[in-house]
Design an enzyme around this catalytic site. Sequence first.
Site, PDB file in Angstrom:
ATOM      1  N   ARG A   1      56.171 -93.420  61.444  1.00 36.53           N
ATOM      2  CA  ARG A   1      56.919 -93.949  62.572  1.00 36.53           C
ATOM      3  C   ARG A   1      55.986 -94.037  63.777  1.00 36.53           C
ATOM      4  O   ARG A   1      55.408 -93.030  64.192  1.00 36.53           O
ATOM      5  CB  ARG A   1      58.103 -93.029  62.892  1.00 36.53           C
ATOM      6  CG  ARG A   1      58.836 -93.452  64.137  1.00 36.53           C
ATOM      7  CD  ARG A   1      60.102 -92.631  64.395  1.00 36.53           C
ATOM      8  NE  ARG A   1      60.739 -93.163  65.572  1.00 36.53           N
ATOM      9  CZ  ARG A   1      61.140 -92.448  66.621  1.00 36.53           C
ATOM     10  NH1 ARG A   1      61.020 -91.138  66.618  1.00 36.53           N
ATOM     11  NH2 ARG A   1      61.669 -93.024  67.674  1.00 36.53           N
TER      12      ARG A   1
ATOM     13  N   HIS B   1      59.823 -96.874  73.120  1.00 37.22           N
ATOM     14  CA  HIS B   1      59.608 -95.428  73.235  1.00 37.22           C
ATOM     15  C   HIS B   1      59.070 -95.151  74.640  1.00 37.22           C
ATOM     16  O   HIS B   1      57.973 -94.620  74.811  1.00 37.22           O
ATOM     17  CB  HIS B   1      58.675 -94.931  72.138  1.00 37.22           C
ATOM     18  CG  HIS B   1      58.799 -93.460  71.846  1.00 37.22           C
ATOM     19  ND1 HIS B   1      59.073 -92.951  70.596  1.00 37.22           N
ATOM     20  CD2 HIS B   1      58.678 -92.386  72.663  1.00 37.22           C
ATOM     21  CE1 HIS B   1      59.111 -91.637  70.652  1.00 37.22           C
ATOM     22  NE2 HIS B   1      58.871 -91.259  71.894  1.00 37.22           N
TER      23      HIS B   1
ATOM     24  N   GLU C   1      65.630 -92.032  71.883  1.00 36.26           N
ATOM     25  CA  GLU C   1      66.190 -91.057  72.814  1.00 36.26           C
ATOM     26  C   GLU C   1      66.758 -91.686  74.086  1.00 36.26           C
ATOM     27  O   GLU C   1      66.247 -91.452  75.197  1.00 36.26           O
ATOM     28  CB  GLU C   1      65.140 -89.979  73.140  1.00 36.26           C
ATOM     29  CG  GLU C   1      64.659 -89.262  71.877  1.00 36.26           C
ATOM     30  CD  GLU C   1      63.807 -88.036  72.133  1.00 36.26           C
ATOM     31  OE1 GLU C   1      63.336 -87.837  73.258  1.00 36.26           O
ATOM     32  OE2 GLU C   1      63.626 -87.247  71.176  1.00 36.26           O
TER      33      GLU C   1
ATOM     34  N   ASN D   1      66.857 -87.325  66.288  1.00 39.65           N
ATOM     35  CA  ASN D   1      65.793 -86.452  66.776  1.00 39.65           C
ATOM     36  C   ASN D   1      66.418 -85.110  67.135  1.00 39.65           C
ATOM     37  O   ASN D   1      67.326 -85.051  67.968  1.00 39.65           O
ATOM     38  CB  ASN D   1      65.135 -87.023  68.030  1.00 39.65           C
ATOM     39  CG  ASN D   1      64.391 -88.322  67.771  1.00 39.65           C
ATOM     40  OD1 ASN D   1      64.327 -88.805  66.637  1.00 39.65           O
ATOM     41  ND2 ASN D   1      63.822 -88.890  68.821  1.00 39.65           N
TER      42      ASN D   1
ATOM     43  N   TYR E   1      65.444 -80.994  68.026  1.00 36.46           N
ATOM     44  CA  TYR E   1      64.452 -79.945  68.280  1.00 36.46           C
ATOM     45  C   TYR E   1      65.074 -78.567  68.468  1.00 36.46           C
ATOM     46  O   TYR E   1      64.517 -77.568  68.043  1.00 36.46           O
ATOM     47  CB  TYR E   1      63.638 -80.263  69.545  1.00 36.46           C
ATOM     48  CG  TYR E   1      62.698 -81.426  69.372  1.00 36.46           C
ATOM     49  CD1 TYR E   1      61.412 -81.231  68.884  1.00 36.46           C
ATOM     50  CD2 TYR E   1      63.092 -82.725  69.671  1.00 36.46           C
ATOM     51  CE1 TYR E   1      60.537 -82.289  68.708  1.00 36.46           C
ATOM     52  CE2 TYR E   1      62.227 -83.801  69.497  1.00 36.46           C
ATOM     53  CZ  TYR E   1      60.947 -83.568  69.012  1.00 36.46           C
ATOM     54  OH  TYR E   1      60.083 -84.619  68.830  1.00 36.46           O
TER      55      TYR E   1
ATOM     56  N   GLU F   1      62.656 -87.461  64.294  1.00 35.04           N
ATOM     57  CA  GLU F   1      61.799 -86.451  64.929  1.00 35.04           C
ATOM     58  C   GLU F   1      62.385 -85.068  64.675  1.00 35.04           C
ATOM     59  O   GLU F   1      63.580 -84.859  64.856  1.00 35.04           O
ATOM     60  CB  GLU F   1      61.707 -86.623  66.460  1.00 35.04           C
ATOM     61  CG  GLU F   1      60.904 -87.804  66.907  1.00 35.04           C
ATOM     62  CD  GLU F   1      60.822 -87.933  68.430  1.00 35.04           C
ATOM     63  OE1 GLU F   1      60.930 -86.922  69.149  1.00 35.04           O
ATOM     64  OE2 GLU F   1      60.669 -89.068  68.893  1.00 35.04           O
TER      65      GLU F   1
HETATM   66  C1  JJW Z   1      64.673 -82.498  78.091  1.00 37.26           C
HETATM   67  C2  JJW Z   1      63.364 -80.973  81.091  1.00 37.26           C
HETATM   68  C3  JJW Z   1      65.587 -79.813  83.698  1.00 37.26           C
HETATM   69  C4  JJW Z   1      59.723 -85.965  72.757  1.00 37.26           C
HETATM   70  C5  JJW Z   1      63.800 -82.148  79.095  1.00 37.26           C
HETATM   71  C6  JJW Z   1      62.452 -82.384  78.964  1.00 37.26           C
HETATM   72  C7  JJW Z   1      63.919 -80.834  82.470  1.00 37.26           C
HETATM   73  C8  JJW Z   1      67.037 -79.418  83.637  1.00 37.26           C
HETATM   74  C9  JJW Z   1      59.949 -84.527  72.917  1.00 37.26           C
HETATM   75  N1  JJW Z   1      60.768 -86.608  72.018  1.00 37.26           N
HETATM   76  O1  JJW Z   1      57.354 -86.164  72.724  1.00 37.26           O
HETATM   77  C10 JJW Z   1      64.209 -83.074  76.932  1.00 37.26           C
HETATM   78  N2  JJW Z   1      61.085 -84.392  73.851  1.00 37.26           N
HETATM   79  O2  JJW Z   1      58.122 -88.648  72.511  1.00 37.26           O
HETATM   80  C11 JJW Z   1      60.258 -87.923  71.926  1.00 37.26           C
HETATM   81  N3  JJW Z   1      62.338 -84.686  73.556  1.00 37.26           N
HETATM   82  O3  JJW Z   1      64.303 -81.566  80.248  1.00 37.26           O
HETATM   83  C12 JJW Z   1      58.787 -87.767  71.685  1.00 37.26           C
HETATM   84  N4  JJW Z   1      63.106 -84.369  74.577  1.00 37.26           N
HETATM   85  O4  JJW Z   1      65.172 -80.230  82.450  1.00 37.26           O
HETATM   86  C13 JJW Z   1      58.502 -86.313  72.011  1.00 37.26           C
HETATM   87  C14 JJW Z   1      61.969 -82.972  77.810  1.00 37.26           C
HETATM   88  C15 JJW Z   1      62.845 -83.309  76.790  1.00 37.26           C
HETATM   89  C16 JJW Z   1      62.342 -83.867  75.541  1.00 37.26           C
HETATM   90  C17 JJW Z   1      61.056 -83.887  75.103  1.00 37.26           C
END
Ligand code: JJW
Length: 448
Positions: free
Chosen positions: A77, A121, A166, A294, A296, A353
């Site tokens: 991907r 993306h 996302e 996705n 995590y 993911e």
């Molecule tokens: C939430 C942080 C404050 C990526 C978030 C920050 C601030 C209240 C990883 N997914 O690198 C979610 N990723 O490009 C796509 N997914 O809040 C791919 N979600 O909050 C990966 C980051 C993320 C986040 C990061």
Amino acid sequence: MAIIQFPKEMKWGAATASYQIEGAVDKDGRGLSIWDTFSKTPGKVVNGDNGDVACDSYHRYKEDVAIMKDLGISMYRFSVSWPRIFPNGTGEVNKKGLEYYHNLVDELLANGIEPLCTLYHWDLPQALQDKGGWDNRETIDAFVEYAELMFKEFEGKIKYWITFNEPWCVSFLSNFIGAHAPGYQDLQLATNVAHHLLVAHGKTVKAFRQLGVEGQIGYAPNVEWNEPYSNKQEDIDACRRAGAWFIEWFFDPVFKGSYPQFMVEWFEKKGVKMKIEDGDMETIHQPIDFLGINYYTGSVGKYAENSGLFDHERVDAGYQKTDIGWNVFPEGFYKVLTYITEKYGQVPIYITENGSCYNDEPDNGVVNDQGRIDYLQQHLISLNRSMNSGVNIKGYLTWSLLDNFEWAEGYTMRFGIVHVNYRTLERTKKNSFYWYKQTVANGWFEVK
Ligand code: JJW
């Protein structure tokens, strides 16, 4: 000891995204994206890091495909950088940009690896942001123009397409929380953006059908699991809102043609006006071929008056955390997948993911990332449980093939199964790479 066995047809893969790995931001006519602007704005990204060089995959894609071949995966991907194709967002096409993706896709196919292409993306052309970005409905049409070009250009080569990665991050994280590009803090704006992404998704799926493209199309929302601290109704309701922000908000329009009413009412109490035009909901409500998920992390949470957007507060329930501070919450993976299947039916799902951040460094050429191996194993057990409970899983793609530019965290947070030295750009396969390689080859693993 137990053996966890997956079906033979299961596709195994790894995932990346354009701005996080390519580098070469000023090569071959690429236009600027909102992430170039954002990462060069002081204070937005840790250490002032940016994607100028990243993993230099733009020049090293052959080496990276060779790594995938060694890993034995059947699917890769990646995402396309929209401003490489349309440097101004719309209008003139940059042939050199198309050429790069032809080279990459040809290399994948020559090595027996199925390309799964994400169209969006996060690297929106800056030229479109200058005209309001996703708040402006003209961006919807620009996206469909770009998508149609890609469908025609790669017909017969790319058979799996994802419109948006996302959408929660693209809308709420980027325009309400403000942590990602373009970095606004405005709930009305974020809600408009979320809606326009969904409309763009629906229009693109319609165009895909009208063009009669051979292949499958879906989208890839990110989900988290929100577990109530207690069975008090107020805790259950708070977690239901926190979870629906990721799930129902982005799934109901696509699968049911409507927004979740309880969430709309909550947002209206916060002063949001839904800006839905005639025909939008029918446009969004298109059958898709597969759902990308996705996943995590998850958390335990409870009701807390006036806390955040949803009167919801996380409780530290003592879970282990990865190096980025996210709970290791594998049971949430099982719960969210069975929840989605109960609510929306047995739609074919690719895990687009799943992975973890552990910042282990090479020691004599060895990266002993046991935390990542444990995380993978636990999440694959949950996935296997979900499959045995009727969740229609077609494939699993781990995030990420390579350590890369982790957005607002810059290069400080490593998600790869392959280590990248950002000074020399040398790639080193981590122990998790070898664990995953064996699992992919066998289609099973032994729990130790
Ligand atoms: C939430 C942080 C404050 C990526 C978030 C920050 C601030 C209240 C990883 N997914 O690198 C979610 N990723 O490009 C796509 N997914 O809040 C791919 N979600 O909050 C990966 C980051 C993320 C986040 C990061």
